[in-house]
Scaffold this motif. Structure first.
Motif, PDB file in Angstrom:
ATOM      1  N   THR A  54       0.742  -1.157  -0.047  1.00  0.00           N
ATOM      2  CA  THR A  54       0.015  -0.194   0.152  1.00  0.00           C
ATOM      3  C   THR A  54       1.037   1.377  -0.015  1.00  0.00           C
ATOM      4  N   GLU A  55       1.908   1.287   0.968  1.00  0.00           N
ATOM      5  CA  GLU A  55       2.695   2.392   0.741  1.00  0.00           C
ATOM      6  C   GLU A  55       3.494   2.550  -0.501  1.00  0.00           C
ATOM      7  N   ALA A  56       3.939   1.516  -0.949  1.00  0.00           N
ATOM      8  CA  ALA A  56       4.719   1.469  -2.527  1.00  0.00           C
ATOM      9  C   ALA A  56       3.849   2.285  -3.267  1.00  0.00           C
ATOM     10  N   VAL A  57       2.462   1.801  -3.533  1.00  0.00           N
ATOM     11  CA  VAL A  57       1.525   2.151  -4.473  1.00  0.00           C
ATOM     12  C   VAL A  57       1.345   3.723  -4.137  1.00  0.00           C
ATOM     13  N   GLN A  68      -9.905   4.422  -6.752  1.00  0.00           N
ATOM     14  CA  GLN A  68     -10.248   2.974  -7.229  1.00  0.00           C
ATOM     15  C   GLN A  68      -8.964   2.520  -7.842  1.00  0.00           C
ATOM     16  N   LEU A  69      -7.922   3.201  -8.768  1.00  0.00           N
ATOM     17  CA  LEU A  69      -7.080   2.794  -9.370  1.00  0.00           C
ATOM     18  C   LEU A  69      -5.972   2.361  -8.495  1.00  0.00           C
ATOM     19  N   LYS A  70      -5.806   2.902  -7.380  1.00  0.00           N
ATOM     20  CA  LYS A  70      -4.682   2.176  -6.414  1.00  0.00           C
ATOM     21  C   LYS A  70      -5.093   1.000  -5.852  1.00  0.00           C
ATOM     22  N   LEU A  71      -6.346   0.941  -5.585  1.00  0.00           N
ATOM     23  CA  LEU A  71      -6.905  -0.362  -4.987  1.00  0.00           C
ATOM     24  C   LEU A  71      -6.688  -1.464  -6.125  1.00  0.00           C
ATOM     25  N   HIS A  72      -6.768  -1.223  -7.303  1.00  0.00           N
ATOM     26  CA  HIS A  72      -6.506  -2.348  -8.283  1.00  0.00           C
ATOM     27  C   HIS A  72      -4.812  -2.574  -8.251  1.00  0.00           C
ATOM     28  N   ALA A  88      -3.727  -4.670  -5.302  1.00  0.00           N
ATOM     29  CA  ALA A  88      -4.237  -6.020  -5.587  1.00  0.00           C
ATOM     30  C   ALA A  88      -3.000  -6.679  -6.685  1.00  0.00           C
ATOM     31  N   LEU A  89      -2.860  -5.974  -7.782  1.00  0.00           N
ATOM     32  CA  LEU A  89      -2.037  -6.627  -8.846  1.00  0.00           C
ATOM     33  C   LEU A  89      -0.722  -6.882  -8.475  1.00  0.00           C
ATOM     34  N   LEU A  90      -0.108  -5.723  -7.765  1.00  0.00           N
ATOM     35  CA  LEU A  90       1.136  -5.821  -7.127  1.00  0.00           C
ATOM     36  C   LEU A  90       1.317  -7.014  -6.158  1.00  0.00           C
ATOM     37  N   SER A  91       0.239  -7.024  -5.272  1.00  0.00           N
ATOM     38  CA  SER A  91       0.375  -8.109  -4.173  1.00  0.00           C
ATOM     39  C   SER A  91       0.437  -9.384  -4.773  1.00  0.00           C
ATOM     40  N   GLY A 101      -5.588 -11.249  -5.360  1.00  0.00           N
ATOM     41  CA  GLY A 101      -7.101 -10.206  -5.155  1.00  0.00           C
ATOM     42  C   GLY A 101      -7.413  -9.482  -6.332  1.00  0.00           C
ATOM     43  N   TYR A 102      -6.547  -9.527  -7.342  1.00  0.00           N
ATOM     44  CA  TYR A 102      -6.746  -8.802  -8.386  1.00  0.00           C
ATOM     45  C   TYR A 102      -7.888  -9.217  -9.337  1.00  0.00           C
ATOM     46  N   SER A 103      -9.027  -8.617  -9.478  1.00  0.00           N
ATOM     47  CA  SER A 103     -10.218  -8.698 -10.100  1.00  0.00           C
ATOM     48  C   SER A 103     -10.550  -7.839 -11.130  1.00  0.00           C
ATOM     49  N   GLY A 104      -9.531  -6.959 -11.735  1.00  0.00           N
ATOM     50  CA  GLY A 104      -9.740  -5.980 -12.644  1.00  0.00           C
ATOM     51  C   GLY A 104      -9.674  -6.666 -14.016  1.00  0.00           C
ATOM     52  N   ARG A 105      -9.890  -5.627 -15.224  1.00  0.00           N
ATOM     53  CA  ARG A 105      -9.810  -6.255 -16.400  1.00  0.00           C
ATOM     54  C   ARG A 105      -8.319  -6.600 -16.822  1.00  0.00           C
TER      55      ARG A 105
END
Length: 120
Positions: free
Chosen positions: A18-21, A45-49, A52-55, A63-67
């Motif tokens: 989260t800190e990195a993002v 919202q972009l940060k949340l995606h 999740a993606l970086l994690s 947990g990434y559920s984006g496009r």
């Protein structure tokens, strides 16, 4: 270094990602070459995606559920130069948070592997 521990755990898990993002988007949005890509974008919202993606990239929760990346970036005309710049910022942020060379190399490899899905 324990090879059974994920990169995600090694960098500090969710708080570190989260800190990195947060740091990444502060730098990206302050860069006049990159900030126009984010006009009208819901940054929260972009940060949340991105968290999740970086994690997931780092071996954390899936947990990434984006496009799909290609679809999410279609029509944005992101240049390879700008893509590489964001990638360099990400690597720099992670290094600044104490990520070791093995983690940074893995992130660089993912960036290289996904470049054609994002950059025009």
């Amino acid at each position: 270094m324990d090879t059974n521990v994920s990169f995600y755990a090694r960098i500090g898990a969710e708080p570190a990602v989260t800190e990195a993002v947060d740091r990444l988007y502060r730098v990206v949005l302050a860069d006049d070459r990159l900030s126009p890509y984010f006009d009208g974008v819901d940054i929260a919202q972009l940060k949340l995606h991105m968290i999740a993606l970086l994690s997931q990239v780092l071996g954390g929760p899936e947990g990434y559920s984006g496009r799909a990346l290609r679809l999410a970036h279609a029509g944005l005309d992101i240049t390879r130069e700008h893509y590489d710049l964001v990638g360099a910022y990400l690597v720099g942020v992670l290094a600044g948070l104490g990520a070791d060379d093995e983690i940074l190399d893995a992130v660089r490899a993912v960036l290289a592997a996904t470049a054609d899905d994002i950059a025009a």
